[in-house]
Design a protein around this motif. Sequence first.
Motif, PDB file in Angstrom:
ATOM      1  N   ILE A 159       0.854  -1.194   0.000  1.00 47.77           N
ATOM      2  CA  ILE A 159       0.000   0.000   0.000  1.00 47.77           C
ATOM      3  C   ILE A 159       0.891   1.245   0.000  1.00 47.77           C
ATOM      4  O   ILE A 159       1.815   1.360   0.796  1.00 47.77           O
ATOM      5  N   GLN A 160       0.612   2.146  -0.931  1.00 47.97           N
ATOM      6  CA  GLN A 160       1.393   3.374  -1.056  1.00 47.97           C
ATOM      7  C   GLN A 160       0.802   4.472  -0.166  1.00 47.97           C
ATOM      8  O   GLN A 160      -0.309   4.341   0.351  1.00 47.97           O
ATOM      9  N   ALA A 161       1.529   5.579  -0.041  1.00 50.54           N
ATOM     10  CA  ALA A 161       1.077   6.719   0.773  1.00 50.54           C
ATOM     11  C   ALA A 161      -0.299   7.200   0.287  1.00 50.54           C
ATOM     12  O   ALA A 161      -1.151   7.619   1.076  1.00 50.54           O
ATOM     13  N   PRO A 188       1.935  -3.672  -7.036  1.00 43.24           N
ATOM     14  CA  PRO A 188       2.475  -5.046  -6.944  1.00 43.24           C
ATOM     15  C   PRO A 188       3.978  -5.070  -6.641  1.00 43.24           C
ATOM     16  O   PRO A 188       4.603  -6.095  -6.761  1.00 43.24           O
ATOM     17  N   TYR A 189       4.557  -3.937  -6.316  1.00 42.29           N
ATOM     18  CA  TYR A 189       5.984  -3.912  -5.980  1.00 42.29           C
ATOM     19  C   TYR A 189       6.236  -2.809  -4.964  1.00 42.29           C
ATOM     20  O   TYR A 189       5.417  -1.911  -4.772  1.00 42.29           O
ATOM     21  N   TYR A 190       7.380  -2.879  -4.310  1.00 43.98           N
ATOM     22  CA  TYR A 190       7.814  -1.778  -3.452  1.00 43.98           C
ATOM     23  C   TYR A 190       9.311  -1.615  -3.615  1.00 43.98           C
ATOM     24  O   TYR A 190      10.054  -2.597  -3.671  1.00 43.98           O
ATOM     25  N   ILE A 191       9.715  -0.370  -3.738  1.00 43.30           N
ATOM     26  CA  ILE A 191      11.145  -0.078  -3.902  1.00 43.30           C
ATOM     27  C   ILE A 191      11.655   0.511  -2.588  1.00 43.30           C
ATOM     28  O   ILE A 191      11.090   1.488  -2.091  1.00 43.30           O
ATOM     29  N   ASP A 192      12.687  -0.094  -2.036  1.00 48.82           N
ATOM     30  CA  ASP A 192      13.253   0.454  -0.803  1.00 48.82           C
ATOM     31  C   ASP A 192      14.751   0.695  -1.010  1.00 48.82           C
ATOM     32  O   ASP A 192      15.587  -0.126  -0.660  1.00 48.82           O
ATOM     33  N   LEU A 193      15.039   1.852  -1.571  1.00 50.53           N
ATOM     34  CA  LEU A 193      16.445   2.160  -1.878  1.00 50.53           C
ATOM     35  C   LEU A 193      17.245   2.547  -0.636  1.00 50.53           C
ATOM     36  O   LEU A 193      18.464   2.683  -0.709  1.00 50.53           O
ATOM     37  N   ARG A 194      16.546   2.679   0.485  1.00 54.68           N
ATOM     38  CA  ARG A 194      17.271   3.061   1.723  1.00 54.68           C
ATOM     39  C   ARG A 194      18.281   1.981   2.119  1.00 54.68           C
ATOM     40  O   ARG A 194      19.261   2.256   2.788  1.00 54.68           O
ATOM     41  N   LYS A 195      17.992   0.736   1.691  1.00 59.71           N
ATOM     42  CA  LYS A 195      18.866  -0.380   2.089  1.00 59.71           C
ATOM     43  C   LYS A 195      20.273  -0.308   1.483  1.00 59.71           C
ATOM     44  O   LYS A 195      21.173  -0.991   1.946  1.00 59.71           O
ATOM     45  N   VAL A 247      17.809  15.748  -5.837  1.00 59.82           N
ATOM     46  CA  VAL A 247      18.017  14.306  -5.996  1.00 59.82           C
ATOM     47  C   VAL A 247      17.033  13.557  -5.100  1.00 59.82           C
ATOM     48  O   VAL A 247      16.900  13.878  -3.922  1.00 59.82           O
ATOM     49  N   ASP A 248      16.330  12.597  -5.693  1.00 59.60           N
ATOM     50  CA  ASP A 248      15.425  11.773  -4.879  1.00 59.60           C
ATOM     51  C   ASP A 248      15.515  10.329  -5.337  1.00 59.60           C
ATOM     52  O   ASP A 248      16.157  10.019  -6.350  1.00 59.60           O
ATOM     53  N   ASP A 249      14.872   9.405  -4.585  1.00 60.08           N
ATOM     54  CA  ASP A 249      15.002   7.986  -4.902  1.00 60.08           C
ATOM     55  C   ASP A 249      14.011   7.534  -5.977  1.00 60.08           C
ATOM     56  O   ASP A 249      14.392   7.005  -7.001  1.00 60.08           O
ATOM     57  N   ILE A 250      12.727   7.745  -5.738  1.00 57.08           N
ATOM     58  CA  ILE A 250      11.731   7.241  -6.692  1.00 57.08           C
ATOM     59  C   ILE A 250      10.602   8.256  -6.841  1.00 57.08           C
ATOM     60  O   ILE A 250      10.206   8.905  -5.871  1.00 57.08           O
ATOM     61  N   LEU A 251      10.117   8.379  -8.051  1.00 54.03           N
ATOM     62  CA  LEU A 251       8.967   9.242  -8.323  1.00 54.03           C
ATOM     63  C   LEU A 251       7.733   8.369  -8.432  1.00 54.03           C
ATOM     64  O   LEU A 251       7.660   7.513  -9.321  1.00 54.03           O
ATOM     65  N   ILE A 252       6.789   8.583  -7.537  1.00 51.40           N
ATOM     66  CA  ILE A 252       5.507   7.875  -7.682  1.00 51.40           C
ATOM     67  C   ILE A 252       4.485   8.897  -8.195  1.00 51.40           C
ATOM     68  O   ILE A 252       4.137   8.901  -9.367  1.00 51.40           O
ATOM     69  N   SER A 253       4.072   9.822  -7.305  1.00 50.91           N
ATOM     70  CA  SER A 253       3.197  10.896  -7.776  1.00 50.91           C
ATOM     71  C   SER A 253       4.015  12.163  -8.033  1.00 50.91           C
ATOM     72  O   SER A 253       3.546  13.098  -8.664  1.00 50.91           O
ATOM     73  N   GLY A 254       5.210  12.198  -7.478  1.00 51.24           N
ATOM     74  CA  GLY A 254       6.052  13.399  -7.589  1.00 51.24           C
ATOM     75  C   GLY A 254       5.811  14.378  -6.452  1.00 51.24           C
ATOM     76  O   GLY A 254       6.482  15.406  -6.347  1.00 51.24           O
ATOM     77  N   LYS A 255       4.848  14.031  -5.555  1.00 46.73           N
ATOM     78  CA  LYS A 255       4.448  14.965  -4.500  1.00 46.73           C
ATOM     79  C   LYS A 255       5.611  15.307  -3.572  1.00 46.73           C
ATOM     80  O   LYS A 255       5.911  16.484  -3.351  1.00 46.73           O
ATOM     81  N   SER A 256       6.283  14.268  -3.035  1.00 44.69           N
ATOM     82  CA  SER A 256       7.311  14.546  -2.027  1.00 44.69           C
ATOM     83  C   SER A 256       8.484  15.330  -2.603  1.00 44.69           C
ATOM     84  O   SER A 256       8.977  16.263  -1.967  1.00 44.69           O
ATOM     85  N   VAL A 257       8.886  15.015  -3.825  1.00 43.85           N
ATOM     86  CA  VAL A 257      10.033  15.741  -4.377  1.00 43.85           C
ATOM     87  C   VAL A 257       9.648  17.189  -4.700  1.00 43.85           C
ATOM     88  O   VAL A 257      10.438  18.120  -4.496  1.00 43.85           O
TER      89      VAL A 257
HETATM   90  O1  LIG Z   1       7.935   1.881  -3.879  1.00 47.98           O
HETATM   91  C1  LIG Z   1       8.044   2.984  -3.274  1.00 47.98           C
HETATM   92  C2  LIG Z   1       7.095   3.984  -3.329  1.00 47.98           C
HETATM   93  C3  LIG Z   1       7.277   5.160  -2.631  1.00 47.98           C
HETATM   94  N1  LIG Z   1       8.383   5.340  -1.884  1.00 47.98           N
HETATM   95  C4  LIG Z   1       8.533   6.615  -1.113  1.00 47.98           C
HETATM   96  O2  LIG Z   1       7.605   7.592  -1.626  1.00 47.98           O
HETATM   97  C5  LIG Z   1       8.279   8.676  -2.269  1.00 47.98           C
HETATM   98  C6  LIG Z   1       7.808   8.918  -3.662  1.00 47.98           C
HETATM   99  O3  LIG Z   1       6.415   9.050  -3.656  1.00 47.98           O
HETATM  100  P1  LIG Z   1       5.714  10.330  -4.308  1.00 47.98           P
HETATM  101  O4  LIG Z   1       4.304   9.891  -4.503  1.00 47.98           O
HETATM  102  O5  LIG Z   1       6.416  10.607  -5.617  1.00 47.98           O
HETATM  103  O6  LIG Z   1       5.858  11.475  -3.343  1.00 47.98           O
HETATM  104  C7  LIG Z   1       9.737   8.276  -2.343  1.00 47.98           C
HETATM  105  O7  LIG Z   1      10.585   9.391  -2.167  1.00 47.98           O
HETATM  106  C8  LIG Z   1       9.880   7.268  -1.231  1.00 47.98           C
HETATM  107  O8  LIG Z   1      10.153   7.933  -0.044  1.00 47.98           O
HETATM  108  C9  LIG Z   1       9.335   4.350  -1.816  1.00 47.98           C
HETATM  109  O9  LIG Z   1      10.370   4.480  -1.149  1.00 47.98           O
HETATM  110  N2  LIG Z   1       9.141   3.192  -2.525  1.00 47.98           N
END
Ligand SMILES: O=c1ccn([C@@H]2O[C@H](COP(=O)(O)O)[C@@H](O)[C@H]2O)c(=O)[nH]1
Length: 479
Positions: free
Chosen positions: A306-308, A314-321, A399-409
Amino acid sequence: MNFFDKLNTKISQNQSLLFVGLDPNPEMLPERYQSLDIIAGLENWLKFIIAETADFVCAYKPTFGFYEALGVPGLELLIKTLASIPTHIPIILDAKHSDLNTSSIFANTVFTKWQVDAITLTPYTGQDHVAPFLVYPDKAVFILCCTSNPGAAILQKYPNQKSPLYLQVVQESKNWGTPEQLGLEVGTTNAEILKSIRSIAPERIIMARSIWAEDGNLKQILAAGLNANGDGLLIPVPQDMLGSENLSEEVQSLRTEINQFRSEFIHDASTCDVWLPDISVQDKHPHQDLILQLFDIGCIMFGEFIQASGATFPYYIDLRKIISNPQVFNQVISAYEEILKNLTFDRIAGIPYGSLPTATGLSLRLHCPMIFPRKEVKAHGTRRVIEGNFHPGETVVVVDDILISGKSVMEGAEKLKSAGLKINDIVVFIDHEQGVKDRLTENGYCGHSVLSISEIVNTLYEVGRINDEQLLAFRESEY
Ligand SMILES: O=c1ccn([C@@H]2O[C@H](COP(=O)(O)O)[C@@H](O)[C@H]2O)c(=O)[nH]1
């Protein structure tokens, strides 16, 4: 060429899963080499072994302990032995190294000075001990999982048959390095144990234990240890064979026996419902190795997440690792760098918290100052919205990790703009697609990404890391 490619090239050129232990064990020295000078006898014997086997094996494995035991002449013999191995054949130094505070310096010696391709390590001190060896991207490690000496069982089979320590070692060590960089040493000829390890590590290279020719359970070992493609298992030439004057013929006949079994094994497996990866080198995505490593260390997961926004993906990206895997982290920074080097900016801003390590890495790599917009502004202290120094009017790349909606960046970018900074470019590692870059454009930013999510999913599918169901779930989510 990295260890994995070098090994696979040799396996296919020599059509062999066999490797040879190059052990100067005076007790095993054949009579014909027993002269007054033991070192010279051992040297001549090892040279003979290499000359007789180089065209029929895929690797050599000198055991460090045998050389150490001979003192200074033994270490000199090791250097000579390494030099006499043809450079195109991978060398696995069997050191079973396990000393934490000497890991970095020892890794430097074996990989840089001695130029070996891989090393065996014991797992007891965990990832801290293994990591210094894995910072050499072209080299590999083999983690000892299990041995067959009677005294080991009380430890290695603890606490029970269902979840013995040796299987936990396999599970845990899979998190330390990718299949291309981390293999398993299984020091037992017990086919059941080998089978249980293969079942939880289908993607790993397994190095089997040295056997005696007359043991006779070769077929069981092959059946238990081969992967679905009929490889992934390195088999030692039996120790007693190495004393033979007809070594070359005996090794070739063992190789034929193994290859016959492999052909039958692949044929049998292909009649089952097994999906085999089918990729050619030409199709290889330029970032394929990095994608696989990110998947293998758990940065790319498949399932229901579940996303924010409340949507289920069907996937989740966790680049923090990546911060815990320096060798992967380094490659990620390089991939961002390729994009940033073509852009114009005065400072780099990371979006907290996930992208702060990446922005820091890029700042150090590009010698460019870094700032970041705070996620939440503190009610005490300086109450700064932006950390780090800057001058209004400067241009900042975000610089950010992933764009989902683009809201956070975009929220982060707005904070920077409110402080008088200019933002043209936003660089992310992964673009979720579905129009998010257009949304950035509509808001006055130019979006750049290292990879798109569909490139990642397609690559993982092509190499067999994800199955049809996972691919389908992804494709359906795109609509
Ligand atoms: O698979 C995912 C999905 C989201 N994130 C986190 O959310 C923001 C990007 O979401 P926006 O909707 O573009 O704001 C991203 O910076 C991550 O913090 C994620 O890590 N992995």
